[in-house]
Scaffold this active site. Structure first.
Site, PDB file in Angstrom:
ATOM      1  N   LYS A   1       2.186  -9.443  -0.697  1.00  0.00           N
ATOM      2  CA  LYS A   1       2.120  -8.558  -1.858  1.00  0.00           C
ATOM      3  C   LYS A   1       2.972  -7.331  -1.550  1.00  0.00           C
ATOM      4  O   LYS A   1       2.871  -6.761  -0.463  1.00  0.00           O
ATOM      5  CB  LYS A   1       0.680  -8.157  -2.157  1.00  0.00           C
TER       6      LYS A   1
ATOM      7  N   CYS B   1       0.832  -1.199   0.000  1.00  0.00           N
ATOM      8  CA  CYS B   1       0.000   0.000   0.000  1.00  0.00           C
ATOM      9  C   CYS B   1       0.872   1.256   0.000  1.00  0.00           C
ATOM     10  O   CYS B   1       1.741   1.409   0.863  1.00  0.00           O
ATOM     11  CB  CYS B   1      -0.913   0.002   1.221  1.00  0.00           C
TER      12      CYS B   1
END
Length: 377
Positions: free
Chosen positions: A146, A106
């Site tokens: 991720k 993010c």
């Protein structure tokens, strides 16, 4: 090219819905699964570990999976190894999911300024500690992660982070081929995905970034050698993209991509809003939450500015239906509407905690405020 193994879970075709804050809730995942025929892997939006451990009401709603979701996939965000470990143990003990993904990608300032998301892999020892707690508490559940290439071009972390992940028992890695500084601007660097695949041949590597069509997904796998793809912004207002992806990986040959008329799009829009209302237990709240999707669904169609404005302020299914019924619903799918959508901006700098870049190996202690946000990004 047609099968991906995530621990005990076979993902065929090798296509994953990217976790997106405020987007990949249960209703949107339902739509995507319906178009894919249940094939692929569909990840929840970001769940904050401390909020989960403390059973925050919003967070407990976000971890809802209906009976058709198999495997159930949760993405966790955390910066404190202790809370990450407790959250993972809670998921295992209470059978809340079948797969856990960890968010280190993010790029938004409210996350990076606290040392989370795409800022965290720069602190190698903190990353290792979090991964160790997650994998150590996961039991038989596969843990994936991720991430992005790094903070900026001067602070690239993906190769070091990939090796640490392998050493700590992570099952697979997804790489978005941008730095945090790029945010969603510019072009994704697919070559970095190929480099990561070469660096960590022991586990699957999934590529993410600039997949706007099924052809893009196939091309990424061919060009990088990655084991699967993660699709994010490309499916905004286009859940039928997952049907295209399934067809593209069909050994009998792909079919033409979906090109729905506005009438067909309007039908999906109403269903999406209805599902949101059922999930939120309020038709009005569901329609209000749906408003953010209107521009994505209607991109490229000939709709006047006043009607677009009205569609974006509806508060009931009847109102939404009436406005949609008044459009020229026989319009064909617009040329160029399959291209980039969602956020496309870059940033001049990444907001980080004071002194964050001083030493990549110090055992950083991230403040408790980084874990105080409720889930969903």
């Amino acid at each position: 090219m047609t099968q991906l193994q995530i621990g005990p879970h076979t993902v065929q075709p090798p296509v994953v819905l990217a976790p997106m804050a405020g987007i990949t809730n249960a209703p949107f995942r339902t739509l995507c699964r319906e178009f894919s025929g249940g094939k692929g892997l569909f990840v929840s939006e970001m769940i904050t570990t401390r909020a989960l451990v403390e059973r925050d009401a919003k967070t407990m709603r976000l971890i809802h999976f209906d009976g058709t979701e198999k495997p159930r996939s949760i993405q966790l965000y955390g910066v404190d190894p202790f809370y990450v470990g407790r959250a993972v143990r809670m998921i295992v003990d209470e059978d809340l999911a079948d797969h856990i993904d960890l968010n280190f990608g993010c790029p938004v300032p409210k996350v990076t300024r606290k040392g989370g998301g795409s800022a965290l892999p720069y602190k190698r020892n903190l990353l290792r500690a979090i991964l160790r707690e997650a994998v150590g508490n996961a039991g038989s559940l596969p843990v994936t992660m991720k991430m992005r290439k790094g903070i900026d071009d001067d602070h690239i972390t993906f190769l070091d982070a990939g090796r640490i992940a392998v050493e700590e028992g992570v099952t697979a890695i997804a790489l978005h081929g941008r730095t945090a500084a790029q945010h969603y601007g510019g072009t994704a660097d697919w070559e970095s995905i190929a480099r990561l695949k070469e660096a960590v041949p022991e586990i699957p590597v999934l590529g993410n970034g600039d997949i706007w069509s099924a052809d893009d997904a196939v091309r990424m796998m061919r060009e990088t050698g990655c084991d699967g793809v993660v699709v994010g912004r490309g499916c905004l207002g286009r859940p039928w993209l997952f049907g295209d992806l399934v067809a593209a990986f069909d050994p009998e040959g792909p079919r033409e991509p979906a090109a729905p008329t506005l009438r067909e799009v309007a039908r999906v829009m109403l269903r999406h809003a209805e599902l949101l209302g059922e999930w939120l237990e309020s038709e009005e709240r569901g329609v209000i939450d749906f408003r953010k999707h209107v521009a994505w669904y209607t991109k490229g169609f000939s709709i006047g500015s006043e009607l677009r404005r009205q569609l974006a302020v509806t508060s009931s299914l009847a109102e939404l239906d009436a406005l949609l019924s008044g459009l020229d619903l026989d319009q064909a799918w617009p040329a160029g509407a399959d291209g980039p959508r969602g956020r496309t901006s870059g940033r001049s700098r990444v907001v980080l905690p004071d002194g964050w870049l001083d030493d990549p190996y110090d055992c950083a202690v991230v403040g408790a405020e980084a874990e105080l946000d409720t889930s969903g990004g």
